[in-house]
Design an enzyme around this catalytic site. Structure first.
Site, PDB file in Angstrom:
ATOM      1  CG  ASP A 367      -1.996   1.051   1.159  1.00 17.17           C
ATOM      2  OD1 ASP A 367      -1.773   2.097   0.516  1.00 17.17           O
ATOM      3  OD2 ASP A 367      -3.074   0.834   1.741  1.00 17.17           O
ATOM      4  CG  HIS A 398      -4.894   3.297  -0.457  1.00 20.83           C
ATOM      5  ND1 HIS A 398      -4.726   3.036   0.882  1.00 20.83           N
ATOM      6  CD2 HIS A 398      -5.864   4.251  -0.530  1.00 20.83           C
ATOM      7  CE1 HIS A 398      -5.527   3.796   1.596  1.00 20.83           C
ATOM      8  NE2 HIS A 398      -6.243   4.533   0.754  1.00 20.83           N
TER       9      HIS A 398
END
Length: 503
Positions: A367, A398
């Protein structure tokens, strides 16, 4: 317009550069661009926490992933519910990310595909309800339907006896309706849910009724919105899903309401759990600039109205997300506390021990917005709290988690909802069960419990009790007035005047 053109050119340049570097197999850990946008090389073992004792982040980072599939780790406290989830949720052990040469191997492209809303034809339409809060503020609920919104407006008043479960979706704190949210609405409709999107004050076209914005972790408006949903759909179960920074609002609500939250289960997609540290840390410049620019554009619509209560010059001249948040809610000018005091009342995990429903957090190791898991995820919390579950994949970016067929995170949370509901409903009577939220009828009574309120937070404000039908709650006054006026002026024939003298 110039900023958007530069951003698009940067995206194209990074995509081309990433493709060339992948082809040449050139990897440099010291390169700042690849460290912020490239793929995180740390992988995890493809076993769940019950078979290997909840892998730590350091041990899981050394095992390579199998070809064509990324390993998934379930981090949680060993319990009967955890065993039930592993047995009944196939997505918890497999993430079909496709070939390593595919664009899905890049966390940057995964993030862009999930966060940006591309222009596409969608069968989902939204019907909006404006709710009047106790302080005369306005929030909006967008009900997703498959078809025209006009037909839904005509039919929804007779759908209060529907037993379909309601899927409450909380977008990010910036109010951006992303591709991930739209796809979640589509998947929810296909599985029989009634998706509804919660919009904060002044976001996503919601009118700003009062010169007051919602703080990061203040669940007061969400609490009244949940009461309204229960009033409209008393027979269906209620589930909640949040994405990114919107998870702070959902976790704050679950912590404050405890077992009286009306929710059966909840899920967070790519949550930001350590929010103060996330604001204080230096986010990668590309994501930081995009978020800051988008928030300023949204706030510029209410610059004149907000200029009476907040220093708008400091807001629009801020060069960081922390400076913008601090100018909106902190300091003596707006009557707020210091930066540290602000997060004492808005930190999402401040009352996490009071959470009484199963909560799944779906995260990825690569992420680029949240950061490394060992620094941004409170892994010890998932090891000790039996209600919290962390599903950690090696890829996904993300709010991305794109697969060749569908979004893996959506499939995982829907399977989690089904398994958690079966377990809490008593499918395994011999196993110890988690405490399920006790509900009460909209009119109150002895069959339920009221929401518990503690005095540890300034956001904890008692919600108004719902009256008995046929009286409308306060936040239905606006909708009832509009409906009555429409029926009165659109369908009532004019009264003819008498002609001549009437004896």
């Amino acid at each position: 317009m110039v900023q958007w053109f530069v951003a698009v050119c940067t995206l194209i340049l990074v995509a081309c550069l990433w493709t060339v570097l992948r082809y040449l197999r050139w990897r440099s850990p010291s390169n700042a661009l690849l460290r912020g946008l490239g793929r995180d090389l740390s992988q995890c073992r493809g076993k769940d926490c019950l078979s290997n004792g909840c892998l730590s982040d350091h041990n899981a980072a050394d095992a390579p992933a199998s070809a064509g599939a990324s390993a998934v780790t379930l981090i949680c406290k060993p319990s009967a519910l955890a065993s039930h989830l592993v047995k009944n949720c196939p997505t918890f052990s497999h993430f079909p990310s496709g070939s390593k040469w595919s664009w899905r191997a890049s966390p940057f492209l995964q993030t862009v595909s999930g966060v940006c809303c591309w222009p596409s034809e969608s069968a989902v339409r939204f019907a909006r309800d404006h709710l009047l809060m106790s302080d005369d503020g306005l929030v909006a609920l967008d009900w997703a339907v498959a078809g025209t919104a006009v037909a839904w407006h005509k039919l929804r008043r007779t759908a209060s006896n529907s037993t379909n479960p309601v899927l409450l979706i909380i977008p990010n704190s910036f109010g951006k309706i992303t591709t991930n949210v739209l796809k979640l609405c589509e998947v929810g409709l296909c599985h029989g849910y009634l998706p509804v999107v919660f919009n904060r004050r002044g976001q996503n076209g919601t009118p700003l009724g009062t010169p007051r914005l919602q703080q990061f972790g203040d669940p007061t408006d969400l609490r009244e919105a949940v009461c309204y949903i229960r009033y409209r759909q008393p027979a269906g179960r209620l589930y909640a899903v949040s994405e990114s920074t919107g998870s702070g609002l959902l976790l704050s609500y679950l912590g404050e309401c405890g077992s009286s939250s009306y929710l059966t289960a909840a899920a967070c997609i790519s949550p930001i759990l350590r929010c103060q540290a996330w604001y204080d840390s230096a986010l990668y410049w590309l994501y930081h600039s995009a978020l800051l620019l988008y928030q300023k554009i949204c706030l510029s619509r209410y610059r004149t109205a907000l200029g009476e209560v907040i220093p708008t010059d400091s807001v629009f001249s801020s060069s960081s997300l922390r400076g913008l948040e601090e100018a909106l809610f902190c300091g003596p000018v707006v009557g707020g506390a210091s930066w540290e005091g602000y997060w004492e009342s808005n930190e999402p995990l401040r009352d996490v021990d009071e959470v009484a429903v199963p909560v799944l957090c779906v995260c990825s190791r690569d992420d680029p917005v949240r950061g490394p898991p060992n620094q941004t995820l409170p892994l010890e919390l998932f090891h000790s709290n039996p209600h919290l579950f962390l599903l950690l994949s090696s890829r996904g970016g993300h709010c991305g988690f794109a697969t060749p067929t569908d979004a893996w995170s959506h499939c995982a949370l829907l399977q989690f909802f089904c398994a958690a509901t079966d377990f809490c409903s008593g499918e395994g009577n011999s196993a110890p069960r988690l405490a399920t939220p006790r509900r009460r009828a909209p009119g109150g009574g002895a069959s339920g419990r009221t929401i518990r309120h503690r005095s540890g937070s300034t956001c904890k404000k008692p919600a108004a009790r719902l009256p008995r039908p046929p009286r409308h709650p306060r936040h239905l006054q606006l909708a009832a007035f509009l409906h009555t006026a429409d029926r009165l002026y659109s369908h009532t024939p004019p009264v003819p005047r008498p002609q001549g003298n009437v004896a």
